[in-house]
Write a protein that holds these residues in place. Structure first.
Motif, PDB file in Angstrom:
ATOM      1  N   ASN A 298       4.841 -26.968  11.545  1.00  0.00           N
ATOM      2  CA  ASN A 298       6.196 -26.506  11.886  1.00  0.00           C
ATOM      3  C   ASN A 298       7.274 -27.243  11.093  1.00  0.00           C
ATOM      4  N   GLU A 299       7.068 -28.573  10.925  1.00  0.00           N
ATOM      5  CA  GLU A 299       8.088 -29.380  10.253  1.00  0.00           C
ATOM      6  C   GLU A 299       8.270 -28.952   8.791  1.00  0.00           C
ATOM      7  N   ILE A 300       7.148 -28.603   8.138  1.00  0.00           N
ATOM      8  CA  ILE A 300       7.215 -28.240   6.719  1.00  0.00           C
ATOM      9  C   ILE A 300       7.929 -26.884   6.588  1.00  0.00           C
ATOM     10  N   ILE A 301       7.502 -25.929   7.413  1.00  0.00           N
ATOM     11  CA  ILE A 301       8.101 -24.589   7.342  1.00  0.00           C
ATOM     12  C   ILE A 301       9.581 -24.665   7.757  1.00  0.00           C
TER      13      ILE A 301
ATOM     14  N   ILE B 154      -8.701 -37.637   1.650  1.00  0.00           N
ATOM     15  CA  ILE B 154      -7.243 -37.555   1.776  1.00  0.00           C
ATOM     16  C   ILE B 154      -6.880 -38.448   2.942  1.00  0.00           C
ATOM     17  N   ASP B 155      -5.863 -39.275   2.813  1.00  0.00           N
ATOM     18  CA  ASP B 155      -5.494 -39.993   4.026  1.00  0.00           C
ATOM     19  C   ASP B 155      -4.355 -39.308   4.757  1.00  0.00           C
ATOM     20  N   PHE B 156      -4.434 -39.425   6.082  1.00  0.00           N
ATOM     21  CA  PHE B 156      -3.425 -38.792   6.925  1.00  0.00           C
ATOM     22  C   PHE B 156      -2.788 -39.851   7.796  1.00  0.00           C
ATOM     23  N   ASN B 157      -1.548 -39.644   8.186  1.00  0.00           N
ATOM     24  CA  ASN B 157      -0.995 -40.518   9.213  1.00  0.00           C
ATOM     25  C   ASN B 157      -0.014 -39.778  10.092  1.00  0.00           C
TER      26      ASN B 157
ATOM     27  N   ARG C 109      -1.717 -31.237  13.980  1.00  0.00           N
ATOM     28  CA  ARG C 109      -0.315 -31.275  14.393  1.00  0.00           C
ATOM     29  C   ARG C 109      -0.100 -30.499  15.705  1.00  0.00           C
ATOM     30  N   GLN C 110      -0.795 -29.360  15.808  1.00  0.00           N
ATOM     31  CA  GLN C 110      -0.672 -28.573  17.037  1.00  0.00           C
ATOM     32  C   GLN C 110      -1.226 -29.349  18.233  1.00  0.00           C
ATOM     33  N   MET C 111      -2.275 -30.132  17.990  1.00  0.00           N
ATOM     34  CA  MET C 111      -2.893 -30.880  19.097  1.00  0.00           C
ATOM     35  C   MET C 111      -2.061 -32.071  19.530  1.00  0.00           C
ATOM     36  N   VAL C 112      -1.487 -32.808  18.562  1.00  0.00           N
ATOM     37  CA  VAL C 112      -0.785 -34.043  18.932  1.00  0.00           C
ATOM     38  C   VAL C 112       0.717 -33.828  19.094  1.00  0.00           C
ATOM     39  N   GLY C 113       1.222 -32.680  18.622  1.00  0.00           N
ATOM     40  CA  GLY C 113       2.644 -32.402  18.789  1.00  0.00           C
ATOM     41  C   GLY C 113       3.544 -33.239  17.902  1.00  0.00           C
ATOM     42  N   GLU C 114       2.985 -33.878  16.898  1.00  0.00           N
ATOM     43  CA  GLU C 114       3.786 -34.691  15.968  1.00  0.00           C
ATOM     44  C   GLU C 114       3.368 -34.316  14.555  1.00  0.00           C
ATOM     45  N   GLN C 115       4.292 -34.480  13.617  1.00  0.00           N
ATOM     46  CA  GLN C 115       3.952 -34.142  12.233  1.00  0.00           C
ATOM     47  C   GLN C 115       2.877 -35.076  11.684  1.00  0.00           C
TER      48      GLN C 115
END
Lengths: 214, 127
Positions: free
Chosen positions: B88-91, A169-172, A30-36
């Motif tokens: 961040n979104e979860i927190i 685990i799948d992620f998206n 998330r930190q790398m792509v800036g999206e959840q």
């Protein structure tokens, strides 16, 4: 056959420990792509390599790319970040930024995938190692392209019928329409070692020491 | 003051870790464990739960959705989302729901800090 079958609690423990590892890894991504990054609940199975390879070919997408790292320690195996090859450039673009040209993104692809895989898989494995209070050595990341069978070496030295412990685990990343898997694959000798370590971990909780576990 | 803590996690191991830490930190507090959101809501509606510790990544209703449901009837119950998913979104969503966030792997220190804050808030509500 002693496939190192897991009790319900061992299976639960592995799923929870893998979940912690992957959740940390997803936070890094998330930190790398800036999206959840959204995660599924983890799945733990003892299956053949062949069956594991089919599980990652979701919707019959057989052109896959994976960043993989081997790990060694009290138990050994491979960790893989897997996604459809068609999404590889989109993932790289989401990391390096939209301002780059397609040529730049293609140039950066190998390096960016290796680095992304390195951060995500290290985050996952380091969390697992810390939770279990064990040290694990990790190889440098390498990139594999092909179908599920080639990712999991169904042909070759390992037999496709060989049983493995398969955690996935799948992620998206919904905003980017990127989806994939984080998978851990372990051979049977490692499963026996892992069972011992997981049981140590479980009995440490039950003993309620004055220190802390988990 | 003794309180009753609800632990919600689909993983038995995770519940064991939380229960064990809780018994070390607050040995005189009561605890009740549930494995999913439905059981958790039933326990909360029973009216005896004071504090809740809720896993995020659960099948079906996730931990944040469960907190949102609890908030409809218990706007000020001290609640923490417990997860290794430190995005961040979860927190941020936990904060919006007036819930704490305790990261996994769980440490006694992090749980103790949340429980102390929770005990203070409950004291204010019921002096």
């Amino acid at each position: 056959m002693d496939t190192g079958e897991l009790t319900d609690l061992e299976q639960d423990a592995l799923a929870e420990i893998a979940n912690m590892g992957v959740s940390r890894a997803a936070s890094n991504l998330r930190q790398m792509v800036g999206e959840q990054v959204f995660l599924s609940v983890p799945s733990v199975k003892i299956v053949t390599r062949e069956a594991a390879s089919r599980l990652v070919e979701r919707e019959n997408v057989t052109k896959l790319v994976a960043v993989q790292q081997s790990f060694e320690g009290p138990f050994a195996g491979r960790a893989l970040l897997i996604f459809p090859e068609a999404q590889s450039l989109e993932l790289v673009r989401s990391i390096v930024g939209d301002q780059h040209s397609l040529e730049d993104v293609i140039d950066l692809e190998q390096e960016a995938l290796a680095e992304t895989g390195n951060i995500i898989l290290n985050g996952c494995l380091a969390t697992i190692a810390n939770v279990l209070h064990r040290t694990m050595r990790m190889s440098l990341p390498s990139i594999v392209r092909g179908d599920g069978a080639s990712l999991f070496e169904v042909q070759g030295t390992a037999s496709g019928g060989q049983f493995v412990l398969f955690l996935f685990i799948d992620f998206n990343i919904k905003k980017r329409d990127i989806h994939g898997f984080i998978a851990l694959l372990m051979d049977l000798p490692s499963i026996a070692a892992l069972k011992t370590i997981v049981n140590d971990f479980i009995s440490a909780i039950e003993r309620q020491p004055s220190g802390h576990v988990g | 003051m003794q309180y009753k803590v609800l632990i919600v996690d689909d993983s038995k191991l995770a519940r064991m870790v939380m229960a064990s830490a809780l018994r070390r930190i607050r040995p005189d507090w009561a605890l009740v464990e549930t494995a999913n959101a439905d059981e958790a809501l039933a326990a909360v509606s029973g009216g005896t739960v004071d504090i809740a510790l809720i896993d995020f990544n659960m099948p079906g209703v996730d931990g944040l959705e469960l907190v949102a449901s609890i908030r409809k009837t218990h706007p000020s119950m001290p609640v923490a989302v417990v997860s290794a998913n430190v995005q961040n979104e979860i927190i941020g969503r936990a904060r919006e729901l007036n819930a704490g966030f305790v990261s996994k792997p769980l440490t006694d220190e992090a749980l103790a800090a949340f429980l102390s804050g929770a005990a203070l808030r409950l004291k204010k509500v019921t002096p």
